[in-house]
Design a protein around this motif. Structure first.
Motif, PDB file in Angstrom:
ATOM      1  N   GLN A  28       0.829  -1.207   0.000  1.00 17.03           N
ATOM      2  CA  GLN A  28       0.000   0.000   0.000  1.00 17.03           C
ATOM      3  C   GLN A  28       0.861   1.254   0.000  1.00 17.03           C
ATOM      4  N   VAL A  29       1.931   1.216   0.789  1.00 16.19           N
ATOM      5  CA  VAL A  29       2.799   2.390   0.854  1.00 16.19           C
ATOM      6  C   VAL A  29       3.430   2.643  -0.513  1.00 16.19           C
ATOM      7  N   LEU A  30       3.863   1.579  -1.166  1.00 15.59           N
ATOM      8  CA  LEU A  30       4.440   1.745  -2.496  1.00 15.59           C
ATOM      9  C   LEU A  30       3.415   2.377  -3.435  1.00 15.59           C
ATOM     10  N   ALA A  31       2.191   1.858  -3.401  1.00 12.07           N
ATOM     11  CA  ALA A  31       1.154   2.354  -4.307  1.00 12.07           C
ATOM     12  C   ALA A  31       0.936   3.842  -4.096  1.00 12.07           C
ATOM     13  N   VAL A  32       0.769   4.216  -2.832  1.00 11.58           N
ATOM     14  CA  VAL A  32       0.452   5.596  -2.514  1.00 11.58           C
ATOM     15  C   VAL A  32       1.578   6.547  -2.944  1.00 11.58           C
ATOM     16  N   ILE A  33       2.807   6.049  -2.853  1.00  8.65           N
ATOM     17  CA  ILE A  33       3.937   6.878  -3.281  1.00  8.65           C
ATOM     18  C   ILE A  33       3.994   6.981  -4.802  1.00  8.65           C
ATOM     19  N   VAL A  34       3.776   5.858  -5.457  1.00  8.49           N
ATOM     20  CA  VAL A  34       3.870   5.860  -6.924  1.00  8.49           C
ATOM     21  C   VAL A  34       2.750   6.683  -7.553  1.00  8.49           C
ATOM     22  N   PHE A  35       1.573   6.652  -6.924  1.00 10.89           N
ATOM     23  CA  PHE A  35       0.443   7.367  -7.511  1.00 10.89           C
ATOM     24  C   PHE A  35       0.404   8.841  -7.141  1.00 10.89           C
ATOM     25  N   SER A  36       1.348   9.265  -6.278  1.00  7.08           N
ATOM     26  CA  SER A  36       1.323  10.663  -5.867  1.00  7.08           C
ATOM     27  C   SER A  36       2.243  11.512  -6.735  1.00  7.08           C
ATOM     28  N   GLU A  37       1.744  12.656  -7.119  1.00  7.75           N
ATOM     29  CA  GLU A  37       2.540  13.540  -7.978  1.00  7.75           C
ATOM     30  C   GLU A  37       3.684  14.179  -7.199  1.00  7.75           C
ATOM     31  N   VAL A  38       3.461  14.352  -5.892  1.00  7.68           N
ATOM     32  CA  VAL A  38       4.494  14.962  -5.055  1.00  7.68           C
ATOM     33  C   VAL A  38       4.955  13.974  -3.991  1.00  7.68           C
ATOM     34  N   PRO A  39       6.192  14.145  -3.506  1.00  8.21           N
ATOM     35  CA  PRO A  39       6.680  13.251  -2.441  1.00  8.21           C
ATOM     36  C   PRO A  39       5.822  13.382  -1.184  1.00  8.21           C
ATOM     37  N   LEU A  40       5.709  12.289  -0.424  1.00  7.98           N
ATOM     38  CA  LEU A  40       4.846  12.266   0.760  1.00  7.98           C
ATOM     39  C   LEU A  40       5.654  12.051   2.021  1.00  7.98           C
ATOM     40  N   SER A  41       5.218  12.671   3.102  1.00  9.58           N
ATOM     41  CA  SER A  41       5.881  12.440   4.387  1.00  9.58           C
ATOM     42  C   SER A  41       5.317  11.176   5.018  1.00  9.58           C
ATOM     43  N   ALA A  42       6.034  10.653   5.991  1.00  8.60           N
ATOM     44  CA  ALA A  42       5.571   9.456   6.687  1.00  8.60           C
ATOM     45  C   ALA A  42       4.220   9.717   7.336  1.00  8.60           C
ATOM     46  N   ASP A  43       4.018  10.927   7.820  1.00  2.55           N
ATOM     47  CA  ASP A  43       2.724  11.238   8.441  1.00  2.55           C
ATOM     48  C   ASP A  43       1.594  11.247   7.408  1.00  2.55           C
ATOM     49  N   ASP A  44       1.868  11.828   6.238  1.00  5.93           N
ATOM     50  CA  ASP A  44       0.878  11.799   5.154  1.00  5.93           C
ATOM     51  C   ASP A  44       0.441  10.357   4.902  1.00  5.93           C
ATOM     52  N   ILE A  45       1.432   9.481   4.779  1.00  7.49           N
ATOM     53  CA  ILE A  45       1.176   8.089   4.407  1.00  7.49           C
ATOM     54  C   ILE A  45       0.419   7.386   5.520  1.00  7.49           C
ATOM     55  N   SER A  46       0.921   7.567   6.742  1.00 13.45           N
ATOM     56  CA  SER A  46       0.290   6.945   7.892  1.00 13.45           C
ATOM     57  C   SER A  46      -1.193   7.318   7.975  1.00 13.45           C
ATOM     58  N   GLU A  47      -1.441   8.588   7.755  1.00 15.79           N
ATOM     59  CA  GLU A  47      -2.813   9.077   7.859  1.00 15.79           C
ATOM     60  C   GLU A  47      -3.683   8.555   6.711  1.00 15.79           C
ATOM     61  N   SER A  48      -3.142   8.625   5.490  1.00 10.06           N
ATOM     62  CA  SER A  48      -3.999   8.270   4.358  1.00 10.06           C
ATOM     63  C   SER A  48      -4.268   6.765   4.306  1.00 10.06           C
ATOM     64  N   LEU A  49      -3.387   5.959   4.873  1.00 13.69           N
ATOM     65  CA  LEU A  49      -3.632   4.514   4.855  1.00 13.69           C
ATOM     66  C   LEU A  49      -4.229   4.012   6.160  1.00 13.69           C
ATOM     67  N   GLY A  50      -4.217   4.860   7.180  1.00 12.15           N
ATOM     68  CA  GLY A  50      -4.716   4.418   8.480  1.00 12.15           C
ATOM     69  C   GLY A  50      -3.855   3.342   9.108  1.00 12.15           C
ATOM     70  N   ILE A  51      -2.542   3.449   8.969  1.00  8.87           N
ATOM     71  CA  ILE A  51      -1.633   2.519   9.637  1.00  8.87           C
ATOM     72  C   ILE A  51      -0.676   3.321  10.503  1.00  8.87           C
ATOM     73  N   SER A  52      -0.048   2.637  11.457  1.00  8.73           N
ATOM     74  CA  SER A  52       0.759   3.364  12.435  1.00  8.73           C
ATOM     75  C   SER A  52       2.010   3.972  11.819  1.00  8.73           C
ATOM     76  N   ARG A  53       2.489   4.982  12.513  1.00  6.00           N
ATOM     77  CA  ARG A  53       3.701   5.662  12.092  1.00  6.00           C
ATOM     78  C   ARG A  53       4.883   4.675  12.011  1.00  6.00           C
ATOM     79  N   GLY A  54       4.996   3.788  13.000  1.00  7.33           N
ATOM     80  CA  GLY A  54       6.082   2.808  13.032  1.00  7.33           C
ATOM     81  C   GLY A  54       6.034   1.876  11.832  1.00  7.33           C
ATOM     82  N   ASN A  55       4.825   1.487  11.479  1.00  7.60           N
ATOM     83  CA  ASN A  55       4.642   0.604  10.330  1.00  7.60           C
ATOM     84  C   ASN A  55       5.124   1.282   9.046  1.00  7.60           C
ATOM     85  N   VAL A  56       4.811   2.556   8.910  1.00  4.19           N
ATOM     86  CA  VAL A  56       5.255   3.295   7.727  1.00  4.19           C
ATOM     87  C   VAL A  56       6.775   3.337   7.690  1.00  4.19           C
TER      88      VAL A  56
END
Lengths: 177, 177
Positions: A28-56
């Motif tokens: 999921q993290v790979l997908a979200v990064i590949v589909f994003s036009e701009v780079p994402l922070s770990a917090d962006d990813i954690s929030e948009s996928l609903g998974i913990s910061r540590g997991n990201v």
DNA sequence: CTAAACTTTCAATAATTTCTGAAAGTTTAT
DNA sequence: ATAAACTTTCAGAAATTATTGAAAGTTTAG
């Protein structure tokens, strides 16, 4: 993650991940990064996928070990931002070569060492089979290595050629020898 | 399983199995069947690997769904015996095409359907990326399909060619503009 | 039809893998 | 040097996957 099609795709990548050699979060993290036009922070990813910061953090580490993402830092901002490590073409090549490394190389090395140890003795059936597997894998990985060294343009030409490869091989056979 | 090298190999195949898309038992069962000169009964396998009879049955079912093994029945014997389903070359092709089916086809179909639904609208970045992935996967699987239809001799020639493919491609480019 | 000789299934359990979140570690600005 | 703003780690919990073995199912011989 407003677009519902995007969401479906990200979930699909998560489901497929285990078949591709990583876990759901990593997919999921790979997908979200590949589909994003701009780079994402770990917090962006954690929030948009609903998974913990540590997991990201762990997923990002894994994806970096596959050389699929890279860290971008923006001046005046302490956060790490993640983006794809190159074009889709680059990523595909990276996946291929990484999988070869993880899925074939260890076996090749075990087979090689087993075969070394019985070298000289008359081989039993199992040993002959090991040799056969070894030779096949070596042929295959050698070819992959070679092909991956081709210039992208040549590689694309090869792929587009498709079944035409057969014709070209015949052609080659006629000209030389 | 007298030969210690054989044993090491079987254990190795078990360890690698999860990277290859099946579980440890399935990997070990495959190994033991491929390395055996004669077909083996489920009891033979269960005993030599120290796993339950039920587990062997499930592993055999899985390996049959991959078309990697086949059942042999001997007249006057009610047992099922398992042997490899063809030459190593056949098995390798089978693994490749089965993995394509399990690892790529579902994604292609999800992408296709997502792209259908937004067809006509001006695509956002994520949609463009989906299209890009779709096209790359389609190019790749189309090529695999084509190549797998080549006669074994041609396929072997292609593999042996290695980096030579580049030269041949150039050659082809020169002859046909 | 029945019994023997098998194979398959599946609920319960065991093993493994993944995920969380708090604590520890790192980097940067002042 | 300190504190703020991050990132990483990792022990324990949760989720998933694999394995067992007994019961149910199937096939064959007589």
């Amino acid at each position: 993650m407003n677009n519902p099609h995007l969401k479906d795709c990200v979930l699909h990548f998560g489901e497929m991940a285990s078949r591709w050699g990583f876990n759901r979060s990593v997919g999921q993290v790979l997908a979200v990064i590949v589909f994003s036009e701009v780079p994402l922070s770990a917090d962006d990813i954690s929030e948009s996928l609903g998974i913990s910061r540590g997991n990201v953090s762990m997923a990002a580490k894994e994806l970096q070990s596959w050389r699929l993402i890279r860290v971008v830092r923006e001046p005046g901002d302490r956060k790490d931002y993640y983006g794809p490590n190159g074009s889709l073409w680059d990523l595909a090549q990276q996946v291929l070569s990484e999988r070869r490394k993880r899925e074939v190389d260890p076996t090749l090395s075990v087979l090689r060492s087993q075969l070394m140890q019985v070298d000289g003795q008359t081989p039993d059936y199992a040993t002959e089979r090991m040799q056969e597997i070894h030779d096949l894998l070596e042929l295959f990985t050698g070819w992959l290595d070679d092909v991956q060294r081709l210039k992208p343009e040549q590689l694309k030409a090869l792929l587009k050629l498709g079944a035409g490869v057969g014709k070209v091989l015949e052609l080659k056979g006629k000209i030389f020898k």
